[in-house]
Scaffold this active site. Structure first.
Site, PDB file in Angstrom:
ATOM      1  N   ASP A 208       0.828  -1.204   0.000  1.00 34.08           N
ATOM      2  CA  ASP A 208       0.000   0.000   0.000  1.00 34.08           C
ATOM      3  C   ASP A 208       0.865   1.258   0.000  1.00 34.08           C
ATOM      4  OD1 ASP A 208      -2.839   0.963   0.374  1.00 34.08           O
ATOM      5  OD2 ASP A 208      -1.934   1.905   2.129  1.00 34.08           O
ATOM      6  N   GLU A 269       1.935  -0.532  -4.954  1.00 33.10           N
ATOM      7  CA  GLU A 269       0.936   0.473  -5.322  1.00 33.10           C
ATOM      8  C   GLU A 269       1.659   1.812  -5.225  1.00 33.10           C
ATOM      9  OE1 GLU A 269      -3.088   2.771  -4.024  1.00 33.10           O
ATOM     10  OE2 GLU A 269      -1.451   2.382  -2.655  1.00 33.10           O
TER      11      GLU A 269
HETATM   12  C1  NOJ Z   1      -4.371   2.945  -1.041  1.00 40.49           C
HETATM   13  C2  NOJ Z   1      -5.548   2.044  -0.845  1.00 40.49           C
HETATM   14  O1  NOJ Z   1      -5.823   1.386  -2.055  1.00 40.49           O
HETATM   15  C3  NOJ Z   1      -6.683   2.921  -0.384  1.00 40.49           C
HETATM   16  O2  NOJ Z   1      -7.894   2.216  -0.360  1.00 40.49           O
HETATM   17  C4  NOJ Z   1      -6.342   3.488   0.975  1.00 40.49           C
HETATM   18  O3  NOJ Z   1      -7.323   4.418   1.349  1.00 40.49           O
HETATM   19  C5  NOJ Z   1      -4.983   4.217   0.950  1.00 40.49           C
HETATM   20  N1  NOJ Z   1      -3.986   3.502   0.239  1.00 40.49           N
HETATM   21  C6  NOJ Z   1      -4.477   4.466   2.348  1.00 40.49           C
HETATM   22  O4  NOJ Z   1      -4.051   3.275   2.949  1.00 40.49           O
END
Ligand code: NOJ
Length: 548
Positions: A208, A269
Site C-alpha cells: 500500500d 501500489e
Molecule cells: C491505497 C488504498 O488502495 C486505499 O484504499 C487506501 O485508502 C490508501 N492507500 C491508504 O491506505
C-alpha cells in the site's frame, strides 16, 4: 527456506490476480459483513473462473476508519472476519486448487489503535515511542498551527494535534498515523511481519502506498500544499512521495522474499509517473508495480496503444513484466466509466449521485467487455477486481447517511469517495442481500443488482461471467511469450499478434472491420455480416501462412 531465483522468473509475471475486498465478498456468518470463511466457500468459484491468485485487501483488526487500511495489528485477523485458523484454511484451500494468496501490507501508516501509537500517545515528546511516528511541535506562538502545510489525501490538514500540544502526521485519515521510516525499529517490525505471513504460506504482497514511506523530515519542513498524484516530480526528491531512498527498503525486503521457495512476490501500489514506477518493479526490489494507466484511460484506440507500448517497454527495461488494471476498490468500476459520456468528471458525477451525466449501461457493457478482452490479451500480469466478472456497474446513489468512506466526511461532503465500487456482490437474486449474506449488507445493494447475480450468469453463454471464464481458459491454453507485435489497422482499431498463433482485433470506434481470416477464439459480442463492430474485441487464430 532455500536460495532460489529472483523475481524475474516468478509465477506472478503473467498471472491473473483477483482482488477480494473481504468485507464485501461473501458473509458466511450472517452479520452483514463479509468474512474469511465466506471467501473459502468461494474458492471453487474462483478456480472455475480461472484466476491464478487471490489478492486480499486488508483483513486485519481495524476500526474501519478507512476500509481496513487502518491496521490495528498486522499479525491477526479482524474477529468480525474470522481467525488466523480461518486464514490458514483459506491458504490451504487455494493451494489445493493451485492458486496463490497475495495479502495487502500497509507500511506507510498504522491505525491510531495500534499498540505502538497508543504507546506514543502515553509517552512524552521526544520519547522512543513517539519516534516511531512523525510527531512535531507546531508553528506559531503557542505551537497552535500545524508544523507544515501538508494536506491529507482525504482532505484537511495532514497533521492532528494531541493533548500535550504536539502534532502527528497522517497523509490519510487522522486514524492513520504515518510511521517514521528513518527509524530502524520500523524496518525490523515490517520484516518480521512479512516473515510471519510468508512462514504461514502467503505467496505475495501488495504494498500500500509504496512510494510514500520515506519522507524529507529535515527542518524546516518543506512546503507541499497538494497531494495530487500527478504533482510528484520525476526527480526523486519530493518531500513526501517517491523519494529515491525508498528503494533501499524494498531491496532489503527482496532479500527476505528470496529466502522462500518459491520466492515471495510483491507488487507496489505507487502512483508515480510511468518512468519511475518501474524502479519499484526491479527484480532486486518488489518485482512488480501497478500500472494504473488503463484504469485512467478513455475509450480510445490511440490512447490504449500508447499506454501498452510505453508500459511494455518500461517493464522490459526494469526486468519485470507490466501489470494491467481496469478496476479496483479505489475507482469507479470500468463498466460505468465506459458508459458515461466522454470527458465526464467522475468526482462530480459521483457527487451528483450519478445524475450530472447519463450513464448508458449498454455501451458501458460492450466497452467493458472489449476492454477486458484487450487487457487479458496483453503480455504481463492482469489484476481483476471482484464483481467486474459480473459486469457490475458503480452504485452511484448510496444514501448519504450510509456512506462509509472517510473521504466523504473529511472533504466536508465535497468528495463522495469509493463506496460505490465496494458494495457487496450479488451471488443470487434472493433477499435480503442477493446471496451475499442472510442479513442486510453493510453497504446497501440496489434492486438492479439482481440483473447481475452470478447465479443468473453461470449458465448463460452470453454473460459477462462466461466471457471472463472463457477468456481466462483460453489465455491459459495459448502459450504466448511476453511480446506483442502490432499490425496495421485503420483509425479506431487496434490489431496485434502474440506469438504462437494468437491475434487480437479491438475495434474501439472505427467503421466495422472485416473479421480476419482464421478461427475466432473469442468475441466480446456476436459477429455478423463478417465484421467486427465498434466496441468489440476478437481473439483469433490466423490462418497459417504458407512457408516457402
Ligand atoms: C491505497 C488504498 O488502495 C486505499 O484504499 C487506501 O485508502 C490508501 N492507500 C491508504 O491506505
Amino acid at each position: 527456506m532455500s536460495s532460489t531465483p529472483t523475481a524475474t522468473d516468478s509465477w506472478a509475471r503473467n498471472a491473473v490476480v483477483y482482488q477480494v475486498y473481504p468485507r464485501s465478498f461473501v458473509d458466511s456468518d450472517g452479520d452483514g459483513l463479509g468474512n474469511i470463511a465466506g471467501i473459502t466457500a468461494k474458492v471453487g468459484y474462483l478456480h472455475d473462473l480461472g484466476v491464478d491468485a487471490v489478492w486480499l485487501s486488508p483483513f486485519y483488526p481495524s476500526a474501519l476508519a478507512d476500509g481496513g487500511y487502518d491496521v490495528d495489528d498486522y499479525r491477526d485477523v479482524d474477529p468480525r472476519l474470522g481467525t488466523l485458523g480461518d486464514l490458514d484454511d483459506l491458504i490451504a484451500a487455494l493451494h489445493e486448487r493451485g492458486m496463490k494468496l497475495v495479502v495487502d501490507i500497509v507500511p506507510n501508516h498504522t491505525s491510531n489503535r495500534h499498540r505502538w501509537f497508543q504507546a506514543a500517545l502515553e509517552s512524552a515528546p521526544g520519547s522512543p515511542e513517539r519516534a516511531r511516528y512523525v510527531f512535531r511541535d507546531g508553528l506559531g506562538p503557542d505551537g497552535e498551527q500545524p508544523p507544515s502545510d501538508w494536506v491529507s489525501h482525504f482532505g484537511g490538514p495532514a497533521w492532528t494535534r494531541v493533548p500535550d500540544g504536539q502534532w502527528y502526521l497522517h497523509l490519510f485519515a487522522p486514524e492513520q498515523p504515518d510511521l517514521d521510516w528513518s527509524n530502524r525499529e520500523v524496518h525490523d517490525e515490517f520484516l518480521s511481519v512479512l516473515k510471519f505471513w510468508s512462514d504461514r504460506g502467503v505467496d505475495g504482497y501488495r504494498i500500500d502506498v509504496a512510494h510514500a514511506l520515506t519522507k524529507d523530515l529535515s527542518e524546516p519542513l518543506r512546503s507541499k500544499p497538494t497531494v495530487a498524484n500527478d504533482a510528484t516530480p520525476e526527480t526523486g526528491d519530493d518531500p513526501l512521495f517517491d523519494r529515491d531512498e525508498v528503494h533501499a527498503i524494498y531491496e532489503e525486503w527482496r532479500q527476505l522474499f528470496d529466502q522462500y521457495d518459491p520466492p515471495r512476490t510483491a507488487v507496489a501500489e505507487a502512483w508515480v509517473p510511468a518512468s519511475r514506477r518501474v524502479l519499484y518493479a526491479r527484480p532486486t526490489e518488489l518485482g512488480q508495480a501497478f500500472n494504473f494507466d488503463l484504469l485512467e484511460a478513455s475509450w480510445d484506440a490511440d490512447t490504449y496503444q500508447r499506454i501498452i507500448d510505453t508500459n511494455i517497454a518500461n517493464a522490459a527495461e526494469s526486468g519485470a513484466t507490466s501489470t494491467w488494471v481496469l478496476s479496483n476498490h479505489d475507482v469507479v468500476r470500468h463498466a460505468t466509466r465506459y458508459g458515461l459520456p466522454a470527458g465526464t468528471d467522475l468526482e462530480s458525477w459521483l457527487l451528483s449521485d450519478g445524475k450530472s451525466a447519463e450513464e448508458d449501461p449498454e455501451i458501458g457493457r460492450l466497452r467493458a467487455r472489449a476492454a477486458t478482452a484487450v487487457m487479458l490479451a496483453l503480455p504481463g500480469s492482469a489484476y481483476l477486481y471482484q464483481g467486474e466478472e459480473l459486469g457490475l456497474r458503480e452504485v452511484a446513489d448510496i444514501p448519504h447517511d450510509r456512506l462509509q468512506d472517510p473521504m466523504w466526511l473529511r472533504s466536508e461532503h465535497t468528495r463522495k469517495g469509493r463506496d460505490g465500487c465496494r458494495v457487496p456482490l450479488p451471488w443470487t437474486t434472493e433477499a435480503p442481500a442477493f446471496g451475499f449474506s442472510t442479513a442486510e449488507a453493510h453497504l446497501p445493494q440496489p434492486a438492479w443488482f439482481a440483473d447481475y447475480a452470478a447465479s443468473t450468469q453461470i449458465d448463460d453463454q452470453a454473460s459477462s461471467l462466461s466471457l471472463y471464464r472463457e477468456a481466462l481458459r483460453l489465455r491459459r491454453s495459448l502459450s504466448a511469450g511476453e511480446t506483442l507485435t502490432w499490425q496495421e489497422a485503420p483509425a479506431g482499431v487496434l490489431r496485434f499478434d502474440r506469438t504462437d498463433g494468437w491475434s487480437v482485433v479491438a475495434n474501439f470506434s472505427g467503421d466495422p472491420f472485416p473479421v480476419p481470416a482464421g478461427e475466432v477464439l473469442l468475441a466480446t459480442q456476436p459477429l455478423s455480416d463478417g465484421v467486427v463492430p465498434a466496441n468489440t474485441t476478437v481473439w483469433f487464430a490466423p490462418e497459417a501462412q504458407p512457408r516457402d
